[in-house]
Design a protein around this motif. Structure first.
Motif, PDB file in Angstrom:
ATOM      1  N   LEU A  39       0.538  -5.289   2.058  1.00  0.00           N
ATOM      2  CA  LEU A  39       0.141  -4.969   3.423  1.00  0.00           C
ATOM      3  C   LEU A  39      -0.225  -6.248   4.172  1.00  0.00           C
ATOM      4  O   LEU A  39      -1.168  -6.959   3.812  1.00  0.00           O
ATOM      5  N   LEU A  40       0.543  -6.525   5.199  1.00  0.00           N
ATOM      6  CA  LEU A  40       0.291  -7.639   6.110  1.00  0.00           C
ATOM      7  C   LEU A  40      -0.401  -7.067   7.345  1.00  0.00           C
ATOM      8  O   LEU A  40       0.221  -6.337   8.120  1.00  0.00           O
ATOM      9  N   ALA A  41      -1.668  -7.379   7.509  1.00  0.00           N
ATOM     10  CA  ALA A  41      -2.443  -6.827   8.619  1.00  0.00           C
ATOM     11  C   ALA A  41      -2.429  -7.780   9.807  1.00  0.00           C
ATOM     12  O   ALA A  41      -2.822  -8.938   9.671  1.00  0.00           O
ATOM     13  N   TYR A  42      -1.970  -7.291  10.939  1.00  0.00           N
ATOM     14  CA  TYR A  42      -2.143  -8.038  12.184  1.00  0.00           C
ATOM     15  C   TYR A  42      -3.611  -7.862  12.558  1.00  0.00           C
ATOM     16  O   TYR A  42      -3.993  -6.979  13.309  1.00  0.00           O
ATOM     17  N   ALA A  43      -4.446  -8.707  11.980  1.00  0.00           N
ATOM     18  CA  ALA A  43      -5.889  -8.511  12.075  1.00  0.00           C
ATOM     19  C   ALA A  43      -6.436  -8.957  13.420  1.00  0.00           C
ATOM     20  O   ALA A  43      -7.385  -8.364  13.940  1.00  0.00           O
ATOM     21  N   ALA A  44      -5.874 -10.016  13.973  1.00  0.00           N
ATOM     22  CA  ALA A  44      -6.291 -10.513  15.286  1.00  0.00           C
ATOM     23  C   ALA A  44      -5.046 -10.660  16.147  1.00  0.00           C
ATOM     24  O   ALA A  44      -4.412 -11.716  16.184  1.00  0.00           O
TER      25      ALA A  44
ATOM     26  N   GLY B 283      -8.564  -3.872   2.276  1.00  0.00           N
ATOM     27  CA  GLY B 283      -7.567  -4.185   1.258  1.00  0.00           C
ATOM     28  C   GLY B 283      -6.321  -4.888   1.746  1.00  0.00           C
ATOM     29  O   GLY B 283      -5.284  -4.855   1.065  1.00  0.00           O
ATOM     30  N   ALA B 284      -6.386  -5.551   2.896  1.00  0.00           N
ATOM     31  CA  ALA B 284      -5.226  -6.304   3.371  1.00  0.00           C
ATOM     32  C   ALA B 284      -4.854  -7.388   2.368  1.00  0.00           C
ATOM     33  O   ALA B 284      -5.713  -8.095   1.845  1.00  0.00           O
ATOM     34  N   ASP B 285      -3.551  -7.535   2.124  1.00  0.00           N
ATOM     35  CA  ASP B 285      -3.055  -8.568   1.213  1.00  0.00           C
ATOM     36  C   ASP B 285      -2.779  -9.883   1.930  1.00  0.00           C
ATOM     37  O   ASP B 285      -2.758 -10.954   1.312  1.00  0.00           O
TER      38      ASP B 285
END
Length: 280
Positions: free
Chosen positions: A147-152, A198-200
Protein backbone atom coordinates in the motif's frame (compact mmCIF):
# COMPACT_ATOMS: atom_id res chain seq x y z
CA UNK A 1 -3.09 10.16 -28.15
CA UNK A 2 -0.80 13.17 -27.48
CA UNK A 3 -1.50 15.39 -24.45
CA UNK A 4 -1.21 19.02 -25.54
CA UNK A 5 -0.05 20.38 -22.18
CA UNK A 6 2.58 17.65 -21.73
CA UNK A 7 4.80 17.38 -24.81
CA UNK A 8 6.15 13.86 -25.20
CA UNK A 9 3.49 12.28 -22.97
CA UNK A 10 0.61 10.33 -24.53
CA UNK A 11 -2.46 8.29 -23.68
CA UNK A 12 -1.61 4.67 -24.47
CA UNK A 13 -3.54 1.85 -26.04
CA UNK A 14 -3.16 -1.55 -24.40
CA UNK A 15 -0.59 -2.58 -27.00
CA UNK A 16 1.47 0.60 -26.84
CA UNK A 17 1.37 0.49 -23.03
CA UNK A 18 2.97 -2.94 -23.01
CA UNK A 19 5.61 -1.74 -25.49
CA UNK A 20 6.34 1.27 -23.27
CA UNK A 21 6.63 -0.99 -20.22
CA UNK A 22 9.15 -3.14 -22.06
CA UNK A 23 11.18 -0.02 -22.83
CA UNK A 24 11.07 0.84 -19.13
CA UNK A 25 12.44 -2.59 -18.23
CA UNK A 26 15.25 -2.24 -20.75
CA UNK A 27 16.18 1.19 -19.38
CA UNK A 28 16.16 0.08 -15.76
CA UNK A 29 13.09 2.01 -14.56
CA UNK A 30 11.96 0.61 -11.22
CA UNK A 31 8.21 0.78 -11.63
CA UNK A 32 5.25 1.96 -13.66
CA UNK A 33 2.17 3.72 -12.30
CA UNK A 34 -0.96 2.93 -14.31
CA UNK A 35 -4.06 5.13 -14.73
CA UNK A 36 -7.20 4.29 -16.68
CA UNK A 37 -9.21 6.43 -19.10
CA UNK A 38 -12.63 4.77 -19.40
CA UNK A 39 -15.06 5.34 -22.26
CA UNK A 40 -18.04 5.49 -19.89
CA UNK A 41 -18.37 7.00 -16.41
CA UNK A 42 -21.08 7.05 -13.76
CA UNK A 43 -21.56 8.62 -10.31
CA UNK A 44 -20.11 5.65 -8.40
CA UNK A 45 -17.23 4.92 -10.76
CA UNK A 46 -18.41 1.43 -11.65
CA UNK A 47 -15.55 0.85 -14.08
CA UNK A 48 -13.02 1.07 -11.28
CA UNK A 49 -13.66 -2.42 -9.92
CA UNK A 50 -15.05 -4.03 -13.08
CA UNK A 51 -12.67 -6.88 -14.01
CA UNK A 52 -13.23 -5.87 -17.63
CA UNK A 53 -12.65 -2.19 -16.89
CA UNK A 54 -9.76 -0.62 -18.76
CA UNK A 55 -7.43 -0.23 -15.78
CA UNK A 56 -7.81 -3.81 -14.61
CA UNK A 57 -7.43 -5.17 -18.13
CA UNK A 58 -4.26 -3.11 -18.52
CA UNK A 59 -2.87 -4.42 -15.23
CA UNK A 60 -3.41 -8.03 -16.33
CA UNK A 61 -1.69 -7.36 -19.66
CA UNK A 62 1.27 -5.72 -17.93
CA UNK A 63 1.57 -8.41 -15.27
CA UNK A 64 1.73 -11.08 -17.97
CA UNK A 65 4.27 -9.13 -20.04
CA UNK A 66 6.62 -7.52 -17.50
CA UNK A 67 5.33 -8.52 -14.08
CA UNK A 68 8.59 -10.20 -13.07
CA UNK A 69 10.73 -7.24 -14.14
CA UNK A 70 8.78 -4.08 -13.27
CA UNK A 71 6.86 -3.02 -10.16
CA UNK A 72 3.27 -2.28 -11.22
CA UNK A 73 1.53 0.47 -9.27
CA UNK A 74 -2.22 0.89 -9.76
CA UNK A 75 -3.87 4.25 -9.14
CA UNK A 76 -6.51 3.50 -6.53
CA UNK A 77 -8.87 6.44 -6.87
CA UNK A 78 -12.31 6.97 -8.38
CA UNK A 79 -11.75 10.33 -10.07
CA UNK A 80 -10.99 8.88 -13.51
CA UNK A 81 -14.16 6.78 -13.37
CA UNK A 82 -16.77 9.11 -11.87
CA UNK A 83 -18.99 11.30 -14.00
CA UNK A 84 -18.58 14.16 -11.50
CA UNK A 85 -14.78 13.81 -11.40
CA UNK A 86 -14.38 13.64 -7.63
CA UNK A 87 -12.21 11.07 -5.88
CA UNK A 88 -15.15 9.51 -4.08
CA UNK A 89 -18.89 8.94 -4.21
CA UNK A 90 -21.09 11.91 -3.38
CA UNK A 91 -23.60 12.40 -0.60
CA UNK A 92 -27.05 13.86 -1.44
CA UNK A 93 -25.78 17.37 -0.62
CA UNK A 94 -22.98 17.05 -3.20
CA UNK A 95 -20.15 16.59 -0.71
CA UNK A 96 -17.82 13.61 -0.91
CA UNK A 97 -19.04 10.81 1.40
CA UNK A 98 -15.84 9.63 3.07
CA UNK A 99 -17.14 6.36 4.54
CA UNK A 100 -19.10 5.30 1.46
CA UNK A 101 -15.99 5.99 -0.58
CA UNK A 102 -13.91 3.68 1.61
CA UNK A 103 -16.18 0.78 0.61
CA UNK A 104 -15.60 1.57 -3.06
CA UNK A 105 -11.84 1.82 -2.47
CA UNK A 106 -11.81 -1.63 -0.89
CA UNK A 107 -13.69 -3.06 -3.88
CA UNK A 108 -11.34 -1.30 -6.27
CA UNK A 109 -8.27 -2.44 -4.35
CA UNK A 110 -9.34 -6.07 -4.44
CA UNK A 111 -9.95 -5.86 -8.19
CA UNK A 112 -6.56 -4.29 -8.81
CA UNK A 113 -4.69 -6.77 -6.63
CA UNK A 114 -6.42 -9.68 -8.35
CA UNK A 115 -5.57 -8.12 -11.74
CA UNK A 116 -1.88 -8.22 -10.87
CA UNK A 117 -0.91 -4.91 -9.27
CA UNK A 118 2.06 -5.22 -6.94
CA UNK A 119 1.33 -1.85 -5.32
CA UNK A 120 -1.91 0.04 -4.76
CA UNK A 121 -1.53 3.81 -4.87
CA UNK A 122 -4.20 5.18 -2.55
CA UNK A 123 -4.44 8.71 -3.90
CA UNK A 124 -7.94 9.80 -2.88
CA UNK A 125 -7.06 11.36 0.51
CA UNK A 126 -10.04 9.86 2.32
CA UNK A 127 -9.70 9.53 6.09
CA UNK A 128 -9.01 5.92 7.07
CA UNK A 129 -8.37 4.67 3.53
CA UNK A 130 -5.15 2.82 4.32
CA UNK A 131 -6.52 0.79 7.21
CA UNK A 132 -9.80 0.05 5.43
CA UNK A 133 -8.15 -1.26 2.25
CA UNK A 134 -5.50 -3.16 4.22
CA UNK A 135 -8.20 -5.00 6.18
CA UNK A 136 -10.10 -5.86 3.00
CA UNK A 137 -6.95 -7.25 1.36
CA UNK A 138 -5.98 -9.25 4.45
CA UNK A 139 -9.43 -10.83 4.63
CA UNK A 140 -8.93 -12.14 1.08
CA UNK A 141 -5.41 -13.39 1.79
CA UNK A 142 -3.76 -10.68 -0.33
CA UNK A 143 -1.21 -9.96 2.35
CA UNK A 144 1.71 -9.26 0.00
CA UNK A 145 0.04 -6.35 -1.81
CA UNK A 146 1.91 -3.14 -0.99
CA UNK A 147 0.00 0.00 0.00
CA UNK A 148 1.42 3.30 -1.20
CA UNK A 149 -0.38 6.04 0.72
CA UNK A 150 -0.64 9.51 -0.74
CA UNK A 151 -0.27 10.76 2.80
CA UNK A 152 0.31 14.44 2.03
CA UNK A 153 -1.42 15.31 -1.23
CA UNK A 154 -1.87 19.06 -1.56
CA UNK A 155 -4.55 20.85 -3.50
CA UNK A 156 -2.60 22.62 -6.26
CA UNK A 157 -2.85 24.54 -9.48
CA UNK A 158 -0.27 22.19 -10.97
CA UNK A 159 -2.72 19.32 -11.65
CA UNK A 160 -4.22 20.93 -14.75
CA UNK A 161 -2.29 19.05 -17.46
CA UNK A 162 -3.02 15.70 -15.80
CA UNK A 163 -6.74 16.40 -15.88
CA UNK A 164 -6.43 16.71 -19.63
CA UNK A 165 -4.45 13.46 -19.68
CA UNK A 166 -7.20 11.43 -17.98
CA UNK A 167 -10.15 13.31 -19.45
CA UNK A 168 -11.27 14.51 -16.03
CA UNK A 169 -14.92 15.46 -15.54
CA UNK A 170 -14.20 17.55 -12.45
CA UNK A 171 -15.94 20.89 -11.97
CA UNK A 172 -14.54 22.88 -9.05
CA UNK A 173 -11.73 21.52 -6.89
CA UNK A 174 -10.87 18.95 -4.22
CA UNK A 175 -9.91 21.37 -1.46
CA UNK A 176 -12.24 19.74 1.08
CA UNK A 177 -10.20 16.51 1.16
CA UNK A 178 -6.73 17.41 -0.12
CA UNK A 179 -4.17 19.30 1.96
CA UNK A 180 -4.14 23.08 2.32
CA UNK A 181 -0.80 24.38 0.95
CA UNK A 182 0.06 26.72 3.85
CA UNK A 183 -0.53 23.99 6.44
CA UNK A 184 2.54 21.85 7.16
CA UNK A 185 1.39 20.64 10.57
CA UNK A 186 -1.64 18.82 9.20
CA UNK A 187 0.45 17.15 6.51
CA UNK A 188 2.78 15.66 9.10
CA UNK A 189 -0.23 14.47 11.10
CA UNK A 190 -1.69 12.79 8.00
CA UNK A 191 1.61 11.00 7.37
CA UNK A 192 1.65 9.74 10.96
CA UNK A 193 -1.96 8.51 10.67
CA UNK A 194 -1.25 6.60 7.46
CA UNK A 195 1.82 5.01 9.03
CA UNK A 196 -0.28 3.96 12.03
CA UNK A 197 -2.81 2.34 9.66
CA UNK A 198 -0.10 0.23 8.04
CA UNK A 199 1.10 2.14 4.98
CA UNK A 200 4.08 0.43 3.35
CA UNK A 201 5.17 3.61 1.53
CA UNK A 202 4.12 7.23 2.10
CA UNK A 203 3.88 9.78 -0.71
CA UNK A 204 4.13 13.57 -0.87
CA UNK A 205 2.50 15.27 -3.87
CA UNK A 206 3.31 17.62 -5.60
CA UNK A 207 7.01 17.12 -4.97
CA UNK A 208 8.70 20.36 -6.01
CA UNK A 209 6.65 22.89 -4.02
CA UNK A 210 6.65 20.64 -0.95
CA UNK A 211 10.27 19.59 -0.46
CA UNK A 212 10.03 20.61 3.19
CA UNK A 213 7.26 18.04 3.66
CA UNK A 214 9.31 15.42 1.83
CA UNK A 215 12.15 16.12 4.27
CA UNK A 216 9.79 15.97 7.26
CA UNK A 217 8.38 12.65 6.04
CA UNK A 218 11.88 11.24 5.59
CA UNK A 219 12.76 12.24 9.14
CA UNK A 220 9.78 10.55 10.78
CA UNK A 221 8.90 7.63 8.50
CA UNK A 222 10.14 4.08 9.17
CA UNK A 223 8.98 3.09 5.65
CA UNK A 224 10.13 4.42 2.26
CA UNK A 225 9.12 7.95 1.28
CA UNK A 226 7.97 8.68 -2.26
CA UNK A 227 7.42 12.02 -3.97
CA UNK A 228 5.43 12.72 -7.13
CA UNK A 229 6.71 15.29 -9.63
CA UNK A 230 3.35 16.08 -11.16
CA UNK A 231 2.09 17.12 -14.58
CA UNK A 232 2.28 20.86 -14.02
CA UNK A 233 5.88 20.61 -12.84
CA UNK A 234 6.74 18.70 -16.02
CA UNK A 235 4.77 21.14 -18.19
CA UNK A 236 6.56 24.16 -16.73
CA UNK A 237 9.97 22.73 -17.58
CA UNK A 238 8.87 21.74 -21.08
CA UNK A 239 7.27 25.11 -21.82
CA UNK A 240 10.25 27.11 -20.61
CA UNK A 241 12.63 24.89 -22.57
CA UNK A 242 10.52 25.17 -25.73
CA UNK A 243 10.87 28.95 -25.47
CA UNK A 244 14.64 28.68 -25.13
CA UNK A 245 14.62 30.11 -21.61
CA UNK A 246 16.26 27.17 -19.83
CA UNK A 247 18.51 24.20 -20.55
CA UNK A 248 15.89 21.43 -20.57
CA UNK A 249 18.08 18.45 -19.71
CA UNK A 250 19.94 20.32 -17.00
CA UNK A 251 16.76 21.55 -15.32
CA UNK A 252 15.14 18.11 -15.61
CA UNK A 253 18.07 16.62 -13.72
CA UNK A 254 18.20 19.45 -11.17
CA UNK A 255 14.51 19.10 -10.39
CA UNK A 256 14.88 15.39 -9.67
CA UNK A 257 18.12 15.83 -7.71
CA UNK A 258 16.35 18.30 -5.44
CA UNK A 259 13.57 15.82 -4.71
CA UNK A 260 16.10 13.09 -3.99
CA UNK A 261 18.19 15.38 -1.80
CA UNK A 262 15.11 16.30 0.26
CA UNK A 263 14.81 12.65 1.26
CA UNK A 264 12.62 10.88 -1.29
CA UNK A 265 13.65 7.27 -1.84
CA UNK A 266 11.15 6.84 -4.68
CA UNK A 267 10.33 9.49 -7.29
CA UNK A 268 7.30 9.32 -9.56
CA UNK A 269 8.01 11.47 -12.61
CA UNK A 270 7.14 11.75 -16.28
CA UNK A 271 10.88 11.92 -16.88
CA UNK A 272 11.48 8.42 -15.48
CA UNK A 273 12.27 6.65 -18.75
CA UNK A 274 14.40 9.49 -20.10
CA UNK A 275 16.29 9.95 -16.82
CA UNK A 276 16.91 6.22 -16.46
CA UNK A 277 18.48 6.15 -19.92
CA UNK A 278 20.55 9.22 -19.07
CA UNK A 279 21.85 7.65 -15.85
CA UNK A 280 22.88 4.54 -17.74
Amino acid sequence: MPISAMPGVVQHTLDSLVAEAERCVAAGVGGLMVFGVPVEKDPRGSGADDPDGILNVALRRLRDAVGDDLVLVADLCLDEFTSHGHCGVLAPDGSVDNDATLVRYAEMGLAQAEAGAHVLGLSGMMDGQVGFVREALDEEGLIDTVLLAYAAKYTSGLYGPFREAVGSSLVGDRATYQQDPPNATEAVREIELDLAEGADIVMVKPAGPNLDIVAAAADLSPVPVAAYQISGEYAQIEAAAANGWIDRDRVMAESLIGIKRAGAQIIATYYALEMARHLR
